[in-house]
Design an enzyme around this catalytic site. Structure first.
Site, mmCIF file in Angstrom:
data_model
loop_
_atom_site.group_PDB
_atom_site.id
_atom_site.type_symbol
_atom_site.label_atom_id
_atom_site.label_comp_id
_atom_site.label_asym_id
_atom_site.label_seq_id
_atom_site.Cartn_x
_atom_site.Cartn_y
_atom_site.Cartn_z
ATOM 1 C CG ASP A 258 -2.044 1.121 1.274
ATOM 2 O OD1 ASP A 258 -3.133 0.856 0.696
ATOM 3 O OD2 ASP A 258 -1.623 2.335 1.721
ATOM 4 C CG ASN A 266 -5.164 11.393 -4.673
ATOM 5 O OD1 ASN A 266 -4.469 11.554 -5.776
ATOM 6 N ND2 ASN A 266 -5.914 10.243 -4.223
ATOM 7 C CG HIS A 271 -7.907 12.984 -7.715
ATOM 8 N ND1 HIS A 271 -8.030 12.032 -6.766
ATOM 9 C CD2 HIS A 271 -8.716 14.013 -7.242
ATOM 10 C CE1 HIS A 271 -8.924 12.320 -5.780
ATOM 11 N NE2 HIS A 271 -9.101 13.596 -6.221
ATOM 12 C CG ASP A 275 -5.066 9.042 -11.617
ATOM 13 O OD1 ASP A 275 -5.162 8.421 -10.545
ATOM 14 O OD2 ASP A 275 -5.672 9.653 -12.484
ATOM 15 C CD GLU A 301 -4.673 3.948 -1.276
ATOM 16 O OE1 GLU A 301 -4.884 4.264 -0.182
ATOM 17 O OE2 GLU A 301 -5.454 4.062 -2.093
#
Length: 400
Positions: A258, A266, A271, A275, A301
């Site tokens: 993770d 974010n 975002h 990404d 994630e």
């Protein structure tokens, strides 16, 4: 009359197959092997035209021109078939076979007008090439029924190239080139070869179509950002992999990862940067695992890896390589002195354990890694003491 009919049908078939393979390659965005198949049937068609439709088919240059076209076609179809199953065939070796055959043919054409020596020389060259191709196909790890059928057709092609000259001389006897091509036997032989070529072409088209369907299916099961398996596809593959490990007695380990403080990325950078971070982490994972391992993005994630034939200690080593590489990688859109990190939970499969329980134990270890300070790897106590890897850098995250 039969020569005219054959002279029209065979080039037309070659043109159709050339067009079909070209369409598959262009519209299906398939590999270079499909383009090689298209080139093969283009060259085969040109070879047939040179053999039958040139003004003086008995002239010495016709044999050399025909051999050049047929050899080019043979090399293309052999290279394409082996490339399709990720096998290597040496183009220089095939080229050497052609050169030796062409030189020997030049001597035979200069010494005699009889077809016998020419048939032996040319067909032996083709037979050697297809034997090389058949041997490469036999070594391919992928052995579906369709792949086996392609291999059988290649083996038949190799065999008939060695058998055909002897059969020709036995039935038709020695004759001049022009007389041989006017014989009924030659017409029957041409029809038989055409049927075999048709069967091979249909089989290769079938194989390409199957590859196209499989490719589309696989792309549909891939995560858009990372190219790794989607959650559903990963879990399906994980279940089958664990079942196979049970049957074969092979150790299996699972790694759950993770990205740390991802929500802050974010919130602070947007975002799009988030990404990019996910895509980069997926690329790092994909570059670090082995071909036998499977990896997928199972959440926003969160990622998961099934390590084949691997215990917890080895899986921890792999996870640490991923951890270090990601922590050293710059994320576009973030300051140069700001690096993201990731936490990992690792567990190895216990006797009788399925995917659900195995994942739950690894996920619990991921939670412990998060609670212990992040940027580290944790394993169950019975497999290894809690691993708190010393940080060799200042942990700098977006939330700092």
């Amino acid at each position: 009359m039969r020569e005219q009919i054959l002279g029209l049908i065979t080039p037309l078939m070659a043109l159709i197959f050339f067009s079909v393979f070209l369409l598959l390659w262009r519209r299906g965005k398939m590999g270079a092997y499909v383009l090689a198949f298209a080139g093969a049937y283009l060259f085969f068609g040109l070879g047939f035209v040179a053999t039958h439709l040139l003004p003086d088919t008995g002239a010495f240059y016709v044999f050399h021109l025909t051999q050049l076209f047929y050899t080019a076609g043979s090399v293309c179809v052999i290279w394409g078939a082996t490339r399709r199953v990720n096998q290597h065939v040496s183009l220089p070796v095939l080229g050497l076979v052609y050169v030796l055959t062409a030189l020997t043919l030049a001597v035979a054409v200069g010494m005699s007008d009889e077809t016998g020596p020419r048939l032996y020389i040319v067909n032996t060259g083709y037979g050697v090439m297809f034997t090389i191709g058949t041997m490469a196909l036999l070594q391919a790890p992928r052995r579906s029924a369709l792949d086996k059928l392609v291999t059988v057709l290649f083996a038949i092609s190799a065999a008939q190239f060695f058998i055909r000259p002897a059969l020709t001389l036995l039935i038709a006897g020695g004759s001049a080139a022009s007389d041989y091509r006017e014989s009924i036997y030659y017409s029957v032989l041409s029809v038989a070869v055409t049927i075999q070529s048709l069967a091979t072409a249909v089989c290769l088209i079938w194989a390409c179509a199957w590859d196209l369907i499989q490719g589309e299916r696989e792309r549909a099961q891939r995560d858009v950002l990372t190219g790794l398996r989607s959650r559903r596809a990963f879990e399906q593959d994980a279940l089958s992999t664990i079942e196979r490990a049970k049957q074969e007695g092979v150790p299996i380990a699972i790694v759950v990862a993770d990205i740390d403080h991802f929500k802050s990325v974010n919130d602070v950078y947007g975002h799009q940067v988030g990404d990019k971070a996910i895509a980069i982490f997926g690329s790092v994972v994909d570059g670090m695992i082995r071909h036998s391992d499977i990896a997928g993005r199972i959440g926003g994630e969160e990622f998961c890896i099934i390590a084949w034939n691997c215990d917890a200690a080895s899986a921890k080593t792999m996870a640490d390589r991923i951890r270090r590489r990601f922590a050293d990688t710059r994320i576009p859109g973030m300051p140069d002195d700001n690096r993201l990190t990731a936490s990992f939970g690792v567990a190895s499969r216990r006797e009788g354990e399925g995917y659900g329980k195995l994942f739950a134990r690894a996920d619990a270890e991921l939670y412990r890694a998060k609670e212990s300070g992040r940027d580290r790897i944790c394993l169950p106590e019975r497999e290894n003491n809690l691993s708190r890897l010393p940080l060799d850098r200042e942990v700098r995250t977006a939330s700092a």
